[in-house]
Design a protein around this motif. Structure first.
Motif, PDB file in Angstrom:
ATOM      1  N   TYR A   1       6.791  68.364  66.121  1.00 33.76           N
ATOM      2  CA  TYR A   1       7.166  66.956  65.990  1.00 33.76           C
ATOM      3  C   TYR A   1       6.933  66.230  67.311  1.00 33.76           C
ATOM      4  CZ  TYR A   1       9.246  67.989  61.469  1.00 33.76           C
ATOM      5  OH  TYR A   1       9.425  68.374  60.161  1.00 33.76           O
ATOM      6  N   GLY A   2       6.423  65.022  67.204  1.00 32.05           N
ATOM      7  CA  GLY A   2       6.185  64.200  68.387  1.00 32.05           C
ATOM      8  C   GLY A   2       6.726  62.795  68.166  1.00 32.05           C
ATOM      9  N   PRO A   3       6.616  61.942  69.165  1.00 28.77           N
ATOM     10  CA  PRO A   3       7.129  60.572  69.030  1.00 28.77           C
ATOM     11  C   PRO A   3       6.299  59.767  68.029  1.00 28.77           C
ATOM     12  CG  PRO A   3       5.915  60.825  71.084  1.00 28.77           C
ATOM     13  CD  PRO A   3       6.037  62.197  70.501  1.00 28.77           C
ATOM     14  N   PRO A   4       6.899  58.769  67.397  1.00 24.57           N
ATOM     15  CA  PRO A   4       6.135  57.908  66.475  1.00 24.57           C
ATOM     16  C   PRO A   4       4.940  57.277  67.185  1.00 24.57           C
ATOM     17  CG  PRO A   4       8.489  57.463  66.301  1.00 24.57           C
ATOM     18  CD  PRO A   4       8.308  58.362  67.497  1.00 24.57           C
ATOM     19  N   ARG A   5       3.864  57.031  66.425  1.00 26.77           N
ATOM     20  CA  ARG A   5       2.663  56.434  66.996  1.00 26.77           C
ATOM     21  C   ARG A   5       2.669  54.918  66.795  1.00 26.77           C
ATOM     22  NH1 ARG A   5      -2.521  59.541  64.705  1.00 26.77           N
ATOM     23  NH2 ARG A   5      -1.658  58.644  62.786  1.00 26.77           N
ATOM     24  N   PRO A   6       2.187  54.166  67.777  1.00 24.46           N
ATOM     25  CA  PRO A   6       2.051  52.718  67.594  1.00 24.46           C
ATOM     26  C   PRO A   6       1.105  52.418  66.430  1.00 24.46           C
ATOM     27  CG  PRO A   6       1.776  53.321  69.907  1.00 24.46           C
ATOM     28  CD  PRO A   6       1.786  54.601  69.123  1.00 24.46           C
ATOM     29  N   GLY A   7       1.449  51.422  65.632  1.00 17.59           N
ATOM     30  CA  GLY A   7       0.592  51.017  64.523  1.00 17.59           C
ATOM     31  C   GLY A   7       0.878  51.709  63.219  1.00 17.59           C
ATOM     32  N   ASP A   8       1.721  52.754  63.237  1.00 20.48           N
ATOM     33  CA  ASP A   8       2.074  53.462  62.001  1.00 20.48           C
ATOM     34  C   ASP A   8       3.289  52.804  61.351  1.00 20.48           C
ATOM     35  OD1 ASP A   8       0.052  55.245  62.400  1.00 20.48           O
ATOM     36  OD2 ASP A   8       1.335  56.949  62.923  1.00 20.48           O
ATOM     37  N   VAL A   9       3.189  52.541  60.050  1.00 20.22           N
ATOM     38  CA  VAL A   9       4.326  51.953  59.338  1.00 20.22           C
ATOM     39  C   VAL A   9       5.300  53.054  58.929  1.00 20.22           C
ATOM     40  CG1 VAL A   9       2.936  50.037  58.482  1.00 20.22           C
ATOM     41  CG2 VAL A   9       3.213  52.079  57.058  1.00 20.22           C
ATOM     42  N   ARG A  10       6.529  52.651  58.632  1.00 23.45           N
ATOM     43  CA  ARG A  10       7.553  53.622  58.255  1.00 23.45           C
ATOM     44  C   ARG A  10       7.411  54.048  56.796  1.00 23.45           C
ATOM     45  NH1 ARG A  10      10.920  57.549  60.234  1.00 23.45           N
ATOM     46  NH2 ARG A  10      12.624  57.885  58.765  1.00 23.45           N
ATOM     47  N   ASP A  11       7.199  53.102  55.906  1.00 25.24           N
ATOM     48  CA  ASP A  11       7.150  53.402  54.473  1.00 25.24           C
ATOM     49  C   ASP A  11       5.983  52.695  53.803  1.00 25.24           C
ATOM     50  OD1 ASP A  11       9.671  55.007  54.047  1.00 25.24           O
ATOM     51  OD2 ASP A  11      10.531  53.189  54.925  1.00 25.24           O
ATOM     52  N   SER A  12       5.574  53.243  52.670  1.00 23.81           N
ATOM     53  CA  SER A  12       4.444  52.681  51.943  1.00 23.81           C
ATOM     54  C   SER A  12       4.565  53.018  50.459  1.00 23.81           C
ATOM     55  CB  SER A  12       3.132  53.255  52.506  1.00 23.81           C
ATOM     56  OG  SER A  12       2.021  52.708  51.856  1.00 23.81           O
ATOM     57  N   LEU A  13       4.384  52.007  49.621  1.00 18.02           N
ATOM     58  CA  LEU A  13       4.423  52.202  48.171  1.00 18.02           C
ATOM     59  C   LEU A  13       3.769  51.004  47.508  1.00 18.02           C
ATOM     60  CD1 LEU A  13       5.408  53.726  45.612  1.00 18.02           C
ATOM     61  CD2 LEU A  13       7.541  52.416  45.804  1.00 18.02           C
ATOM     62  N   ALA A  14       2.727  51.253  46.727  1.00 16.81           N
ATOM     63  CA  ALA A  14       1.967  50.172  46.102  1.00 16.81           C
ATOM     64  C   ALA A  14       2.557  49.755  44.772  1.00 16.81           C
ATOM     65  CB  ALA A  14       0.511  50.600  45.902  1.00 16.81           C
ATOM     66  N   ASP A  15       2.623  48.445  44.554  1.00 19.84           N
ATOM     67  CA  ASP A  15       2.888  47.883  43.239  1.00 19.84           C
ATOM     68  C   ASP A  15       1.524  47.702  42.566  1.00 19.84           C
ATOM     69  OD1 ASP A  15       3.319  46.228  41.035  1.00 19.84           O
ATOM     70  OD2 ASP A  15       4.873  45.058  42.040  1.00 19.84           O
ATOM     71  N   LEU A  16       1.305  48.383  41.463  1.00 21.30           N
ATOM     72  CA  LEU A  16      -0.002  48.385  40.798  1.00 21.30           C
ATOM     73  C   LEU A  16      -0.097  47.408  39.634  1.00 21.30           C
ATOM     74  CD1 LEU A  16      -0.605  52.251  40.681  1.00 21.30           C
ATOM     75  CD2 LEU A  16      -1.216  50.630  42.493  1.00 21.30           C
ATOM     76  N   SER A  17       0.907  46.552  39.465  1.00 22.67           N
ATOM     77  CA  SER A  17       0.954  45.684  38.289  1.00 22.67           C
ATOM     78  C   SER A  17      -0.285  44.812  38.167  1.00 22.67           C
ATOM     79  CB  SER A  17       2.206  44.796  38.341  1.00 22.67           C
ATOM     80  OG  SER A  17       3.377  45.567  38.411  1.00 22.67           O
ATOM     81  N   ALA A  18      -0.717  44.207  39.270  1.00 15.58           N
ATOM     82  CA  ALA A  18      -1.854  43.290  39.214  1.00 15.58           C
ATOM     83  C   ALA A  18      -3.146  44.030  38.895  1.00 15.58           C
ATOM     84  CB  ALA A  18      -1.983  42.535  40.530  1.00 15.58           C
ATOM     85  N   ALA A  19      -3.374  45.178  39.543  1.00 19.12           N
ATOM     86  CA  ALA A  19      -4.591  45.957  39.280  1.00 19.12           C
ATOM     87  C   ALA A  19      -4.606  46.472  37.847  1.00 19.12           C
ATOM     88  CB  ALA A  19      -4.701  47.116  40.258  1.00 19.12           C
ATOM     89  N   ARG A  20      -3.452  46.829  37.342  1.00 23.28           N
ATOM     90  CA  ARG A  20      -3.363  47.306  35.959  1.00 23.28           C
ATOM     91  C   ARG A  20      -3.698  46.176  34.976  1.00 23.28           C
ATOM     92  NH1 ARG A  20       1.411  49.027  36.317  1.00 23.28           N
ATOM     93  NH2 ARG A  20       0.890  51.176  36.864  1.00 23.28           N
TER      94      ARG A  20
END
Length: 309
Positions: A262-281
């Protein structure tokens, strides 16, 4: 349909080329081979391959001639790469897109599908991420992808070109090779197969939305056929897992116990990610179909064989 795939010898591009050929379409590929591999296209000798840079105006004008649709996947990819070399990131992603769109306009191309990124959003305010989520990129890569998206979509308003921008979340799958600047899955897989430790930046409880490249190729194809549709669409799996859970799933898929640091968080990395696919669907008929566990097993087996070659 005659199609051009920029970056077609790369990871996502080669999977799209395979799908296009399986559907009977003519395929032209332009790729500098900076990060692509010519052997990714060995499955079909009828693909017309041009080794050239997307910033080369003459080459691009030749490549788009007579094409009905263009799929723009050539890019400098990755947050850390863009932080280390922002000028190269902007030159390829910005000027390459300008050159492509002008060539497409002059050639009378009717459909362009461009590869954007969830990196345009920056740190997330709400989950899941819909298309109207605030846009605030945290890296030069996110900013250059935002330019690519907005610039391309402006052509759909000014000219007779339908443009769809697909905002990729974390894509993984066959033909994705190790790149120190790349996605976490190939980095971890490569190190695990070599018996090397994997480094988790942060506590490992950050989440990512991983989508298989076969689903991404299918979404590109559907966007290329979606007459009358223009706009930007999120493209993920609509699910998320932690990095710690990912390591456990990769261990199960490969039968290898990972050595984790384990190392320190990297600059530019987000904490969480989850796509809403409603529009593409709704607009593209997109529905991810590849089970993540199955996709990981396929990928680990493919990478193991590729590393032996």
């Amino acid at each position: 349909m005659k199609t051009l795939v920029t970056g077609g010898a790369g990871f996502i591009g080669s999977n799209l080329c395979k799908l296009l050929r399986s559907e009977g379409h003519e395929v032209v590929v332009i790729d500098s081979l900076l990060s692509g591999y010519r052997r990714n296209l060995d499955f079909d000798p009828d693909i017309r391959f041009m080794e050239a840079d997307i910033r080369d105006q003459a080459a691009m004008e030749t490549a788009v001639e007579g094409c009905d649709a263009v799929f723009h996947l050539a890019a400098a990819v990755g947050n850390k790469r863009s932080i280390d070399d922002p000028r190269l990131d902007a030159d390829i992603n910005v000027m390459g897109t300008v050159t492509l769109m002008e060539a497409a306009r002059k050639a009378g191309v009717k459909r362009v599908v461009v590869s954007s990124s969830a990196g345009i959003f920056g740190e997330l305010k709400t989950l899941p991420i819909a298309e109207d989520h605030p846009i605030d990129p945290d890296s030069p890569y996110g900013a250059s992808k935002l330019f690519e998206e907005k610039f391309s979509l402006s052509y759909s308003k000014l000219y007779d070109i339908g443009v769809v921008a697909l905002r990729y979340f974390n894509v993984y799958g066959v033909n994705q090779r190790f790149d120190a600047y790349g996605n976490v899955i190939p980095i971890f897989a490569y190190r695990m197969l070599r018996g090397e430790p994997v480094t988790v930046f942060g506590d490992g409880e950050q989440t990512r939305d991983f989508v298989n490249v076969q689903d991404v190729a299918q979404a590109n194809y559907q966007a290329g056929l979606a007459d009358g549709v223009s706009g930007a669409f999120n493209l993920g799996s609509g699910t998320r897992i932690t990095i710690n859970a990912l390591i456990g799933m990769m261990e199960e898929a490969s039968g290898i116990k990972a050595k984790v640091e384990y190392g320190p968080p990297r600059p530019g990395d987000v904490r969480d990610s989850l796509a809403d696919l409603s529009a593409a669907r709704a607009s593209l008929g997109f529905a991810p179909s590849v089970n993540f566990e199955n996709g990981l097993r396929e990928y680990m087996a493919w990478l193991k064989a590729d590393m032996r070659d």
